[in-house]
Scaffold this active site. Structure first.
Site, short mmCIF file in Angstrom:
data_model
loop_
_atom_site.label_atom_id
_atom_site.label_comp_id
_atom_site.label_asym_id
_atom_site.label_seq_id
_atom_site.Cartn_x
_atom_site.Cartn_y
_atom_site.Cartn_z
N LYS A 76 0.84 -1.19 0.00
CA LYS A 76 0.00 0.00 0.00
C LYS A 76 0.87 1.24 0.00
O LYS A 76 1.90 1.28 0.66
CB LYS A 76 -0.94 0.00 1.22
CG LYS A 76 -2.05 -1.03 1.13
CD LYS A 76 -3.00 -0.93 2.30
CE LYS A 76 -4.13 -1.94 2.18
NZ LYS A 76 -5.08 -1.88 3.33
N LYS A 81 6.86 1.58 3.86
CA LYS A 81 6.58 2.52 4.96
C LYS A 81 5.18 2.35 5.55
O LYS A 81 4.94 2.75 6.70
CB LYS A 81 6.75 3.95 4.47
CG LYS A 81 8.17 4.34 4.11
CD LYS A 81 8.99 4.65 5.33
CE LYS A 81 10.32 5.27 4.97
NZ LYS A 81 11.12 5.63 6.15
N SER A 106 9.26 14.04 2.76
CA SER A 106 9.09 14.46 1.37
C SER A 106 8.54 13.36 0.49
O SER A 106 8.36 13.54 -0.70
CB SER A 106 10.46 14.91 0.81
OG SER A 106 11.37 13.84 0.85
N ASN A 108 7.67 8.79 0.94
CA ASN A 108 6.91 7.59 1.25
C ASN A 108 6.31 7.60 2.65
O ASN A 108 5.20 7.13 2.85
CB ASN A 108 7.80 6.36 1.06
CG ASN A 108 8.16 6.12 -0.39
OD1 ASN A 108 7.48 6.59 -1.29
ND2 ASN A 108 9.23 5.40 -0.63
N GLY A 239 17.43 3.64 8.41
CA GLY A 239 17.74 2.39 9.10
C GLY A 239 16.56 1.71 9.77
O GLY A 239 16.74 0.65 10.38
N GLY A 240 15.35 2.27 9.66
CA GLY A 240 14.21 1.64 10.31
C GLY A 240 13.90 0.27 9.74
O GLY A 240 13.63 -0.68 10.49
N GLU A 260 23.74 0.62 0.62
CA GLU A 260 23.60 2.07 0.50
C GLU A 260 24.17 2.57 -0.83
O GLU A 260 25.05 1.92 -1.41
CB GLU A 260 24.41 2.79 1.59
CG GLU A 260 23.95 2.61 3.01
CD GLU A 260 24.86 3.40 3.95
OE1 GLU A 260 24.33 4.24 4.68
OE2 GLU A 260 26.08 3.16 3.95
N ALA A 266 26.58 9.41 0.72
CA ALA A 266 25.33 8.78 1.13
C ALA A 266 25.56 7.48 1.90
O ALA A 266 24.64 6.96 2.54
CB ALA A 266 24.46 8.49 -0.10
N ASP A 268 26.66 6.66 4.73
CA ASP A 268 26.99 7.02 6.11
C ASP A 268 27.09 5.81 7.03
O ASP A 268 27.88 5.80 7.98
CB ASP A 268 25.97 8.02 6.66
CG ASP A 268 24.57 7.45 6.71
OD1 ASP A 268 24.06 7.18 7.82
OD2 ASP A 268 23.96 7.25 5.65
N ASN A 375 7.88 4.15 -5.89
CA ASN A 375 7.29 5.48 -6.05
C ASN A 375 8.19 6.41 -6.86
O ASN A 375 8.92 7.25 -6.32
CB ASN A 375 6.99 6.09 -4.67
CG ASN A 375 5.76 5.45 -4.05
OD1 ASN A 375 4.84 5.04 -4.76
ND2 ASN A 375 5.74 5.33 -2.74
#
Length: 412
Positions: A76, A81, A106, A108, A239-240, A260, A266, A268, A375
């Site tokens: 969905k 997310k 900004s 998802n 990282g979630g 990554e 980027a 990190d 997306n």
């Protein structure tokens, strides 16, 4: 957001409980296979591909890899997310829900929270930077959210969020740095684990032989059971998702890796792991726009634990584009650049490929690859892959292989 001190522990059983809470609100996204990509992953890279790397002049790795793709691009709102957003709202009290929710995003997470709020009949205030893409703004508004625009820096966005909270009393739902979000995102790993087991049980040719492992309980309650997956690799931004997957698979015998982009710093997580300290700020315009953020404080405690996440690898912009092209042309699956960084590592990172070869032997590894979202737009993809006019016309079948223009009536 729910008081962290009152959140469930970050454990596999907590992810299972989260899955039970949100199961009716999310899609059971499919797990797909693609023999072409499995064959490419199991083919040594060319000597040219290794030029300029530490592996130049060395024999390329010859890993045996079977790929299983968890398609969260079909979730969905078009991304994983939704899992964290629905779980975060499920953990709030009725009194908290009446106050409404707010976040800044900004993309998802903005759409995910807007949908979850609408489903629960809750007012959602979404702070979006003015540089957000029109498609993501429209998607967020379509779910009935109150969209408030801000500047693009975190300071500017957080100032607007603070104003919304002061004005409405809304509850902040962060995009990744909270246990309830992490547990929600981890639910995809539970599904992937069982889906791959079922796929191989029905067709043993899809993967390497299942192995007996000790640890987390199988579906039938056995502690000692067959395990089909050897590893899972997932994109890493805040990282979630990666930390949630690591928690969900802890004790199963399945190894977890992160991926990554490396463009403009980027990577990190890669740099932070090397330095032994979390990188707190990232400023990059990588094409993997969903990963333009540093790892959060709570996810970092999990990602930096080698018992939970074996390692994180980074890939170039060209490698991301190459992987995305393969997925769209060979698998016929619509994905955004951020979604394919894991696949890019499997295909092009020689260090990762050597690790697989060394540890899997002739049997090979069954690797779960997370497609985190889809997306993007046709316009964005067209710009990303824009070719010189002659090459474009050849791809469209307008020019012949020798450059001639011949109108022919040839059936498909």
């Amino acid at each position: 957001m729910a008081d962290i001190s009152k959140c469930p522990p970050l454990s596999r059983s907590s992810v299972q409980a989260a899955h039970n809470l949100i199961r009716s609100n999310i899609h059971l996204t499919p797990v797909l296979t693609c023999q072409t990509l499995t064959d490419i992953a199991s083919t040594p890279q060319s000597p040219e591909a290794l030029k300029g790397t530490e592996y130049e002049g060395k024999e390329p790795a010859r890993p045996k890899i079977n790929l299983f793709f968890k398609c969260e691009n079909l979730q969905k709102i078009g991304a994983f997310k939704a899992r964290g957003a629905f779980h975060a709202l499920a953990r709030l009290t009725d009194e908290e829900l009446e106050r409404g929710v707010v976040t800044h995003s900004s993309g998802n997470h903005a759409q995910a929270l807007a949908l979850a709020a609408r489903t629960r009949g809750v007012k959602a205030h979404i702070v979006m930077p003015t540089i957000s893409t029109p498609s993501k703004i429209a998607g967020t508004k379509s779910y009935g959210a109150d969209v408030i625009f801000s500047g693009s820096t975190s300071t500017e966005r957080e100032a607007v969020v603070a104003d919304v909270i002061a004005r409405t009393g809304a509850i902040l739902v962060p995009p990744y740095d909270h246990p309830d979000i992490i547990l929600g995102q981890g639910t995809m790993a539970l599904e992937l684990e069982t889906q791959v087991e079922d796929l191989i049980a029905r067709n043993s040719e899809l993967g390497a032989r299942q192995r007996i492992v000790n640890g987390a309980k199988a579906r039938n309650g056995d502690v000692r059971h067959k395990q089909a997956l050897h590893a899972v690799i997932a994109p890493c931004g805040g990282g979630g998702m990666l930390s949630g997957i690591a928690i969900a698979l802890e004790g199963t015998g399945i190894t977890v890796f992160g991926a990554e982009p490396e463009f403009e710093g980027a990577d990190d997580a890669v740099r932070g792991l090397a330095a032994g300290k979390r990188v707190e700020s990232v400023k990059t315009l990588t094409i993997a726009d969903g990963l333009r953020t540093p790892v959060g404080e709570i996810p970092w405690t999990i990602i930096s634990d080698k018992k939970k996440v074996r390692g994180v690898y980074s890939v170039s912009e060209e490698q991301i584009k190459a992987a995305m092209k393969l997925v769209m042309e060979r698998m016929k699956v619509f994905v955004e650049p951020s979604a394919v960084v894991g696949l890019a590592v499997v295909l092009y990172d020689e260090g990762f490929r050597r690790l697989v070869e060394e540890e899997s032997g002739e049997e090979g590894w069954n690797i779960g690859v997370i497609f985190s979202g889809g997306n993007t737009t046709l316009e964005a993809i067209a710009k990303l892959f824009e070719a010189p006019e002659e090459k474009k016309e050849r791809a469209e079948g307008i020019l012949g292989k020798d450059g001639e223009r011949v109108a022919e009536n040839v059936a498909g």
